[in-house]
Design a protein around this motif. Sequence first.
Motif, PDB file in Angstrom:
ATOM      1  N   LEU A  97       0.819  -1.208   0.000  1.00 28.06           N
ATOM      2  CA  LEU A  97       0.000   0.000   0.000  1.00 28.06           C
ATOM      3  C   LEU A  97       0.856   1.262   0.000  1.00 28.06           C
ATOM      4  O   LEU A  97       0.465   2.291  -0.555  1.00 28.06           O
ATOM      5  N   LEU A  98       2.037   1.193   0.631  1.00 31.42           N
ATOM      6  CA  LEU A  98       2.907   2.360   0.756  1.00 31.42           C
ATOM      7  C   LEU A  98       3.866   2.530  -0.409  1.00 31.42           C
ATOM      8  O   LEU A  98       4.678   3.466  -0.412  1.00 31.42           O
ATOM      9  N   ARG A  99       3.803   1.622  -1.387  1.00 29.39           N
ATOM     10  CA  ARG A  99       4.763   1.677  -2.493  1.00 29.39           C
ATOM     11  C   ARG A  99       4.665   3.015  -3.221  1.00 29.39           C
ATOM     12  O   ARG A  99       3.589   3.585  -3.374  1.00 29.39           O
ATOM     13  N   ARG A 100       5.809   3.512  -3.637  1.00 29.92           N
ATOM     14  CA  ARG A 100       5.855   4.782  -4.366  1.00 29.92           C
ATOM     15  C   ARG A 100       5.790   4.485  -5.862  1.00 29.92           C
ATOM     16  O   ARG A 100       6.784   4.075  -6.453  1.00 29.92           O
ATOM     17  N   SER A 101       4.641   4.657  -6.396  1.00 28.27           N
ATOM     18  CA  SER A 101       4.413   4.366  -7.809  1.00 28.27           C
ATOM     19  C   SER A 101       3.382   5.344  -8.343  1.00 28.27           C
ATOM     20  O   SER A 101       2.439   5.724  -7.636  1.00 28.27           O
TER      21      SER A 101
END
Length: 602
Positions: free
Chosen positions: A251-255
């Motif tokens: 959920l926290l991935r930077r994309s």
Amino acid sequence: MILSALNDYYQRLLQGEGGEEGISSPGYSPGKISYEILLSADGGVVDVNDIRDTSGKKPLPRILNVPQPPKRASNVAPCFLWDKTSYVLGVSAASKRADKEHEAFLVLHRESLANETDVGLKALLAFLEGWTTDRFESGPFTQEMVDTNVVFRLDGERNFLHERPAARDLLARLLGEATGSQVGICLVTGKTLPLARLHQAIKGVNGAQSSGASLVSFNLDAFSSYGKNQGDNAPVSEQASFAYTTALNHLLRRSEHNRQRLQIGDTSVVFWAQADDGRHVDAAENLLADFFDPPSDDGQEAQKLRNALAAVSQGKPLQSLDPDLDDGTRIFVLGLAPNASRLSIRFWETQSLGIFARHLAMHYLDLHIEPSPWRSPPAIWRLLLATAPSRGGKSKSEDVPPQLAGEIARAILTGRRYPRSLLSNIIMRLRADGDISGTRVALCKGVLAREQRLDRRKTNEELPVSLDKTNTDPGYLLGRLFSTLENIQRAALGKQINATIRDRYYGAASATPASIFPVLVRNAQHHLSRLRKDKPGFAVNLEKEVGEIVDLLGPAFPRSLRIEAQGHFAIGYYHQSQARFSRNDGQDAADIDIESEQGEAA
């Protein structure tokens, strides 16, 4: 509750809801990989390939699912089948113990791969046994790859070594042997399983350690109880620990494709939906993403959002907007903030989509003010910038009070009162920097409107949305009067005036009217006498406007105004100032204008 919801979300992701980014299987986690070493079957180096993403301005590491790394602090702990060059090759420009790190990497794989028959794993072991650091000086190795993460691939095959079935089976066996954990009842699943002593790190929270921080940890005796060590204080199984950390990292991935994450002040916010139908999940998450961070332009998407807010505020079901939307879809919202090596839970809210949508629609309705200072509903993070000091009309997110960000987000999500500190903070900012922007005034109006609606002791009288000449609230009238006196000053002295009464007296006028307004009214008479010579008709209109407001105020100016009344003062000032623009008579030179406010919000 949080860990259980994240564990359930992980199980759904494994069943195909992971999207383009995918989700890690047990024992794996996302890693930033820059290079691959291509091996021959006998362990020779065929080539070294740069596998970074070059689609942007500069190359960035690729995110690959690799065997989960161990927790590192000051200890030497190698990863399995991949690592940075100090471990894999014994070469580093940053580490002073690269020789020890490489030795640990070699020992781990020598012990793990000794009896393996898979050709890829045997090739890796042969490479490590024959490797010497002086070989790095010759091709195909380059200095650019120093201290980056590398993986291995067998020549002629598409998959990396860590993706081979034999590698996955070996990793599962190693994990089972390495845990050595006691068996107990997992607080998340309720099953009797091996318990995790340490939980994996959570990455991607702004302000937290770059290596990751813990959501659950017991690293000091003060946090332990009854003689239990580390994870035994809150028994969570290895399986559930991996599931919730993997789901949260996902959920926290930077994309650029990830719309389930947003930043509100110092709080990293993630949200997800739960429903039996995948279409309901996607539609709900897209709608919430638009609610939380609306489109900044005035295009079709912004109009769609305005229609949605209008429909929800009128009590219409969400399905009337989109058949894929379901009011009963379950929504989870989690706010995380950095706190040394741990993460703080700023807020945790779970409700149905319909209830969240109504709360968000009510939030925008409370803020509604005319003329509107924005083209499309403002994102929460944009509102928070109004609570920070304004330097040249611009504010920085790092100046937003940390606790205030979480409290405002919680109030919006739950429909409860805004924090009282929000009003006092806005009033303080108005007095300090004199930037009476429409966004700040809207926040004042929102706090007061919600207080009035939720307090049953209040009357049914509502705060004015636009200029209300019948409103007799003292704070509102004084704000209107202050704006009119400023207009008189500008009309008499011209637009080239360096500082108006707003620049010098706004703070005192809004807090202690009796000590300031007599002076301002007396000075206004001098300005009016000057104005009568050049523009007698305009002077009469302004004098009449002052008289109407003073008549409603009563015989004396209040000695002081409470913080709520100062909020009314700001609203009255904004309404009176902006009303002159709608008349378009060209005689007013107030600093607030619609175009600048829209530019700021856009």
